[in-house]
Scaffold this motif. Structure first.
Motif, PDB file in Angstrom:
ATOM      1  N   GLN A   2       0.847  -1.187   0.000  1.00 38.85           N
ATOM      2  CA  GLN A   2       0.000   0.000   0.000  1.00 38.85           C
ATOM      3  C   GLN A   2       0.884   1.239   0.000  1.00 38.85           C
ATOM      4  O   GLN A   2       1.900   1.286   0.688  1.00 38.85           O
ATOM      5  CB  GLN A   2      -0.925   0.003   1.220  1.00 38.85           C
ATOM      6  CG  GLN A   2      -1.961  -1.115   1.183  1.00 38.85           C
ATOM      7  CD  GLN A   2      -2.911  -1.047   2.356  1.00 38.85           C
ATOM      8  OE1 GLN A   2      -2.533  -0.655   3.446  1.00 38.85           O
ATOM      9  NE2 GLN A   2      -4.146  -1.421   2.127  1.00 38.85           N
ATOM     10  N   THR A  23       5.390   3.587   2.018  1.00 35.59           N
ATOM     11  CA  THR A  23       4.921   2.234   1.737  1.00 35.59           C
ATOM     12  C   THR A  23       4.491   1.548   3.031  1.00 35.59           C
ATOM     13  O   THR A  23       4.919   1.923   4.120  1.00 35.59           O
ATOM     14  CB  THR A  23       6.021   1.395   1.084  1.00 35.59           C
ATOM     15  OG1 THR A  23       7.091   1.209   2.027  1.00 35.59           O
ATOM     16  CG2 THR A  23       6.592   2.088  -0.133  1.00 35.59           C
ATOM     17  N   ARG A  99       7.909  -4.464  -8.444  1.00 30.59           N
ATOM     18  CA  ARG A  99       8.571  -5.453  -7.597  1.00 30.59           C
ATOM     19  C   ARG A  99       9.866  -5.969  -8.208  1.00 30.59           C
ATOM     20  O   ARG A  99      10.704  -6.538  -7.507  1.00 30.59           O
ATOM     21  CB  ARG A  99       7.643  -6.635  -7.340  1.00 30.59           C
ATOM     22  CG  ARG A  99       6.453  -6.293  -6.460  1.00 30.59           C
ATOM     23  CD  ARG A  99       5.517  -7.465  -6.365  1.00 30.59           C
ATOM     24  NE  ARG A  99       4.958  -7.803  -7.661  1.00 30.59           N
ATOM     25  CZ  ARG A  99       4.141  -8.824  -7.883  1.00 30.59           C
ATOM     26  NH1 ARG A  99       3.811  -9.619  -6.903  1.00 30.59           N
ATOM     27  NH2 ARG A  99       3.671  -9.058  -9.098  1.00 30.59           N
ATOM     28  N   ASP A 109       3.623  -2.324 -10.528  1.00 32.61           N
ATOM     29  CA  ASP A 109       2.726  -3.384 -10.053  1.00 32.61           C
ATOM     30  C   ASP A 109       1.680  -2.804  -9.098  1.00 32.61           C
ATOM     31  O   ASP A 109       0.600  -3.386  -8.934  1.00 32.61           O
ATOM     32  CB  ASP A 109       3.522  -4.466  -9.316  1.00 32.61           C
ATOM     33  CG  ASP A 109       4.500  -5.167 -10.235  1.00 32.61           C
ATOM     34  OD1 ASP A 109       5.709  -5.149  -9.932  1.00 32.61           O
ATOM     35  OD2 ASP A 109       4.064  -5.717 -11.261  1.00 32.61           O
ATOM     36  N   TYR A 110       2.018  -1.724  -8.436  1.00 33.29           N
ATOM     37  CA  TYR A 110       1.121  -1.097  -7.469  1.00 33.29           C
ATOM     38  C   TYR A 110       1.127   0.420  -7.679  1.00 33.29           C
ATOM     39  O   TYR A 110       2.150   0.999  -8.031  1.00 33.29           O
ATOM     40  CB  TYR A 110       1.576  -1.398  -6.035  1.00 33.29           C
ATOM     41  CG  TYR A 110       1.729  -2.870  -5.732  1.00 33.29           C
ATOM     42  CD1 TYR A 110       2.984  -3.462  -5.757  1.00 33.29           C
ATOM     43  CD2 TYR A 110       0.627  -3.656  -5.422  1.00 33.29           C
ATOM     44  CE1 TYR A 110       3.144  -4.807  -5.476  1.00 33.29           C
ATOM     45  CE2 TYR A 110       0.779  -5.007  -5.133  1.00 33.29           C
ATOM     46  CZ  TYR A 110       2.034  -5.573  -5.176  1.00 33.29           C
ATOM     47  OH  TYR A 110       2.187  -6.911  -4.900  1.00 33.29           O
ATOM     48  N   TRP A 111      -0.036   0.998  -7.387  1.00 29.88           N
ATOM     49  CA  TRP A 111      -0.202   2.448  -7.503  1.00 29.88           C
ATOM     50  C   TRP A 111      -0.712   3.015  -6.188  1.00 29.88           C
ATOM     51  O   TRP A 111      -1.525   2.382  -5.494  1.00 29.88           O
ATOM     52  CB  TRP A 111      -1.224   2.784  -8.592  1.00 29.88           C
ATOM     53  CG  TRP A 111      -0.783   2.455  -9.978  1.00 29.88           C
ATOM     54  CD1 TRP A 111      -1.000   1.301 -10.660  1.00 29.88           C
ATOM     55  CD2 TRP A 111      -0.053   3.305 -10.862  1.00 29.88           C
ATOM     56  NE1 TRP A 111      -0.462   1.374 -11.914  1.00 29.88           N
ATOM     57  CE2 TRP A 111       0.133   2.592 -12.074  1.00 29.88           C
ATOM     58  CE3 TRP A 111       0.454   4.601 -10.767  1.00 29.88           C
ATOM     59  CZ2 TRP A 111       0.795   3.138 -13.170  1.00 29.88           C
ATOM     60  CZ3 TRP A 111       1.121   5.140 -11.863  1.00 29.88           C
ATOM     61  CH2 TRP A 111       1.290   4.408 -13.040  1.00 29.88           C
TER      62      TRP A 111
END
Length: 121
Positions: A2, A23, A99, A109-111
């Motif tokens: 997150q 993070t 990652r 991969d994450y926002w």
């Protein structure tokens, strides 16, 4: 993973802002953390990235020499220091994580959620 972005705001042209992206846990050694931005009516574009393990950085040509990306191991946080801001830097800024970052433009991969940056002329 997150991500929590903060630090946006309104600034006059020539001014500075610092964005933060925290993070939820310690990034892995292969992680890259970066920033993108999206202006109204435009596609999201890459801004900058830092490789977590060794601090390698890569920037979009439009921000080279004005923006600096860095990371803080103790806070699991990435920063984007933005100097000499221009009206064309106005956008929603998003932090992102890959990652398995191998260099160049990051493929996230994450926002995180966006934070608005507005530069007035």
């Amino acid at each position: 993973v997150q991500l929590q972005a903060s630090g946006g705001g309104l600034v006059q042209a020539g001014g500075s802002l610092r964005l933060s992206c925290a993070t939820s846990g310690r990034p892995g050694s292969t992680y890259g953390m970066g920033w993108f931005r999206q202006a109204p009516g435009k596609e999201r574009e890459f801004v900058a990235v830092v490789r977590w393990v060794n601090g390698y950085t890569y920037y979009a040509d439009s921000v080279k020499g004005r923006f600096t990306i860095s990371r803080d191991f103790t806070k699991n946080t990435v920063y984007l220091q933005m100097n000499s801001l221009k009206p064309e830097d106005t956008a929603v800024y998003f932090c992102a994580v890959s990652r398995a970052y191998s260099g160049g433009v990051i493929s996230p991969d994450y926002w995180g959620q966006g934070t608005q940056v507005t530069v007035s002329s």
